[in-house]
Scaffold this motif. Structure first.
Motif, PDB file in Angstrom:
ATOM      1  N   SER A  57       0.841  -1.199   0.000  1.00  0.00           N
ATOM      2  CA  SER A  57       0.000   0.000   0.000  1.00  0.00           C
ATOM      3  C   SER A  57       0.874   1.246   0.000  1.00  0.00           C
ATOM      4  O   SER A  57       0.377   2.354   0.002  1.00  0.00           O
ATOM      5  N   ARG A  70       1.278  -1.974  -6.340  1.00  0.00           N
ATOM      6  CA  ARG A  70       0.985  -0.984  -5.294  1.00  0.00           C
ATOM      7  C   ARG A  70      -0.486  -0.599  -5.412  1.00  0.00           C
ATOM      8  O   ARG A  70      -0.924  -0.095  -6.444  1.00  0.00           O
ATOM      9  N   MET A  72      -4.389   0.368  -3.117  1.00  0.00           N
ATOM     10  CA  MET A  72      -5.179   0.562  -1.903  1.00  0.00           C
ATOM     11  C   MET A  72      -6.418  -0.332  -1.947  1.00  0.00           C
ATOM     12  O   MET A  72      -7.215  -0.340  -1.018  1.00  0.00           O
ATOM     13  N   LEU A  75      -7.518  -2.585   0.806  1.00  0.00           N
ATOM     14  CA  LEU A  75      -7.902  -1.873   2.026  1.00  0.00           C
ATOM     15  C   LEU A  75      -9.288  -1.289   1.870  1.00  0.00           C
ATOM     16  O   LEU A  75     -10.147  -1.451   2.719  1.00  0.00           O
ATOM     17  N   THR A  76      -9.489  -0.587   0.771  1.00  0.00           N
ATOM     18  CA  THR A  76     -10.751   0.138   0.619  1.00  0.00           C
ATOM     19  C   THR A  76     -11.830  -0.706  -0.061  1.00  0.00           C
ATOM     20  O   THR A  76     -12.998  -0.357   0.002  1.00  0.00           O
ATOM     21  N   LEU A  78     -12.230  -1.013  -3.178  1.00  0.00           N
ATOM     22  CA  LEU A  78     -12.501  -0.523  -4.533  1.00  0.00           C
ATOM     23  C   LEU A  78     -11.473  -1.058  -5.518  1.00  0.00           C
ATOM     24  O   LEU A  78     -10.285  -0.799  -5.370  1.00  0.00           O
TER      25      LEU A  78
ATOM     26  N   ILE B  57      -5.668   8.388   3.709  1.00  0.00           N
ATOM     27  CA  ILE B  57      -6.444   7.503   2.827  1.00  0.00           C
ATOM     28  C   ILE B  57      -7.604   8.287   2.231  1.00  0.00           C
ATOM     29  O   ILE B  57      -8.397   8.896   2.957  1.00  0.00           O
ATOM     30  N   GLN B  58      -7.665   8.253   0.918  1.00  0.00           N
ATOM     31  CA  GLN B  58      -8.707   8.987   0.219  1.00  0.00           C
ATOM     32  C   GLN B  58     -10.046   8.258   0.326  1.00  0.00           C
ATOM     33  O   GLN B  58     -10.143   7.075   0.026  1.00  0.00           O
ATOM     34  N   MET B  93      -1.032   7.548   1.687  1.00  0.00           N
ATOM     35  CA  MET B  93      -0.330   6.288   1.911  1.00  0.00           C
ATOM     36  C   MET B  93       0.229   5.706   0.606  1.00  0.00           C
ATOM     37  O   MET B  93       1.397   5.341   0.536  1.00  0.00           O
ATOM     38  N   ASP B  94      -0.590   5.665  -0.421  1.00  0.00           N
ATOM     39  CA  ASP B  94      -0.181   5.004  -1.653  1.00  0.00           C
ATOM     40  C   ASP B  94       0.565   5.938  -2.594  1.00  0.00           C
ATOM     41  O   ASP B  94       1.060   5.500  -3.631  1.00  0.00           O
ATOM     42  N   MET B 124     -12.040   0.841   7.337  1.00  0.00           N
ATOM     43  CA  MET B 124     -12.025   0.942   5.875  1.00  0.00           C
ATOM     44  C   MET B 124     -13.444   1.036   5.316  1.00  0.00           C
ATOM     45  O   MET B 124     -13.692   1.725   4.328  1.00  0.00           O
ATOM     46  N   ASN B 125     -14.373   0.324   5.965  1.00  0.00           N
ATOM     47  CA  ASN B 125     -15.763   0.424   5.527  1.00  0.00           C
ATOM     48  C   ASN B 125     -16.323   1.815   5.786  1.00  0.00           C
ATOM     49  O   ASN B 125     -17.091   2.343   4.986  1.00  0.00           O
ATOM     50  N   VAL B 127     -14.718   4.570   5.640  1.00  0.00           N
ATOM     51  CA  VAL B 127     -14.231   5.476   4.587  1.00  0.00           C
ATOM     52  C   VAL B 127     -15.118   5.407   3.342  1.00  0.00           C
ATOM     53  O   VAL B 127     -15.263   6.383   2.615  1.00  0.00           O
ATOM     54  N   GLN B 128     -15.648   4.224   3.097  1.00  0.00           N
ATOM     55  CA  GLN B 128     -16.472   4.042   1.892  1.00  0.00           C
ATOM     56  C   GLN B 128     -17.932   4.410   2.115  1.00  0.00           C
ATOM     57  O   GLN B 128     -18.712   4.453   1.180  1.00  0.00           O
TER      58      GLN B 128
END
Lengths: 95, 154
Positions: A57, A70, A72, A75-76, A78, B57-58, B93-94, B124-125, B127-128
């Motif tokens: 990440s 690499r 995300m 994690l997310t 998506l 984190i976006q 982060m990324d 994480m959930n 965030v979404q």
């Protein structure tokens, strides 16, 4: 069945890499791919040649001899499927 | 462990007025320290880690950050949550060269990562979940935020 080695890397090895590895494990299992997944932090990465792919990440040194994904997504949530596709392609050698 | 098991009213700070991400981590870290969750080395370690490996984190509309550090600085697992009055900048982060405006900070005191996967997934959930994250942002006090997070856990 082929056994692959995957390394998941994050900054501390405490949070994100563990979560990514769990998601990835489940997703690969769904596709009947038998892979060994280890987690580590960037500073402990060491020799990488025995890994088929590295998933992270965060930003890694770019002189690694192993393909790096690499993302995300694990994690997310998506875009996870796309990234699993990429990883499977690398594992099965048809980049 | 669920997120709700890692938080309590004292660990949630609403309306933080810090203008800098490191200051915000300091305030939240101090709360973890005074409540006995972390050692006094935790705050500096978390800030150092944030510099090296940023945690912004976006989200869909609202961005978060999840600063954390090695478990050697942690006594008991816990999560301090800070809602900022005005967003502060975190590096992503990324993509550490990019900075994003962060509204909610989850400062993680993690002891055994495997035990806290559930809580991490919940974050994480969140965030979404545009609705939930907005509800947290406008939450008046820590009690209200605990209720919002606890509701999701049921």
């Amino acid at each position: 069945m082929a056994k692959y080695n995957i390394c998941v890397v994050c900054g501390s090895g405490m949070a994100t890499s563990v979560l990514i590895s769990q998601q990835l494990k489940d997703l690969l299992k769904q596709r009947n791919i038998d892979a060994n997944i280890t987690t580590t932090k960037v500073s402990d990465l060491g020799a990488v040649s025995h890994y088929n792919v590295i998933v992270t990440s965060t930003l890694l040194p770019n002189n690694l001899d192993v393909p790096v994904i690499r993302t995300m997504s694990f994690l997310t949530g998506l875009g996870m499927d796309k990234d699993v596709d990429k990883i499977v392609n690398i594992l099965q050698g048809n980049k | 462990m669920k997120l709700i098991e890692l938080i309590n009213e004292k660990l949630i700070l609403v309306g933080l007025e810090e203008r800098d991400n490191h200051d915000a981590i300091k305030v939240l870290g101090n709360r973890l320290l005074t409540e006995g969750y972390v050692k006094d080395t935790f705050i500096d370690a978390a800030i150092q880690r944030e510099k090296e490996y940023p945690t912004g984190i976006q989200g869909v509309e609202i961005n978060i950050a999840i600063p954390h550090t090695e478990n050697t600085h942690v006594i008991n697992p816990g999560v301090a949550i800070g809602v900022l009055k005005e967003e502060v900048l975190f590096n992503k982060m990324d993509n550490p060269d990019e900075r994003i405006k962060v509204k909610i900070i989850f400062l993680l005191a993690i002891k055994m990562p495997e035990l806290h996967l559930e809580a991490l997934k919940e974050i994480m959930n969140i965030v979404q979940d545009a609705e939930m994250i907005k509800a947290i942002c406008v939450g008046k006090d820590s009690k209200e935020i605990i209720n919002i997070i606890g509701r999701e856990d049921k």
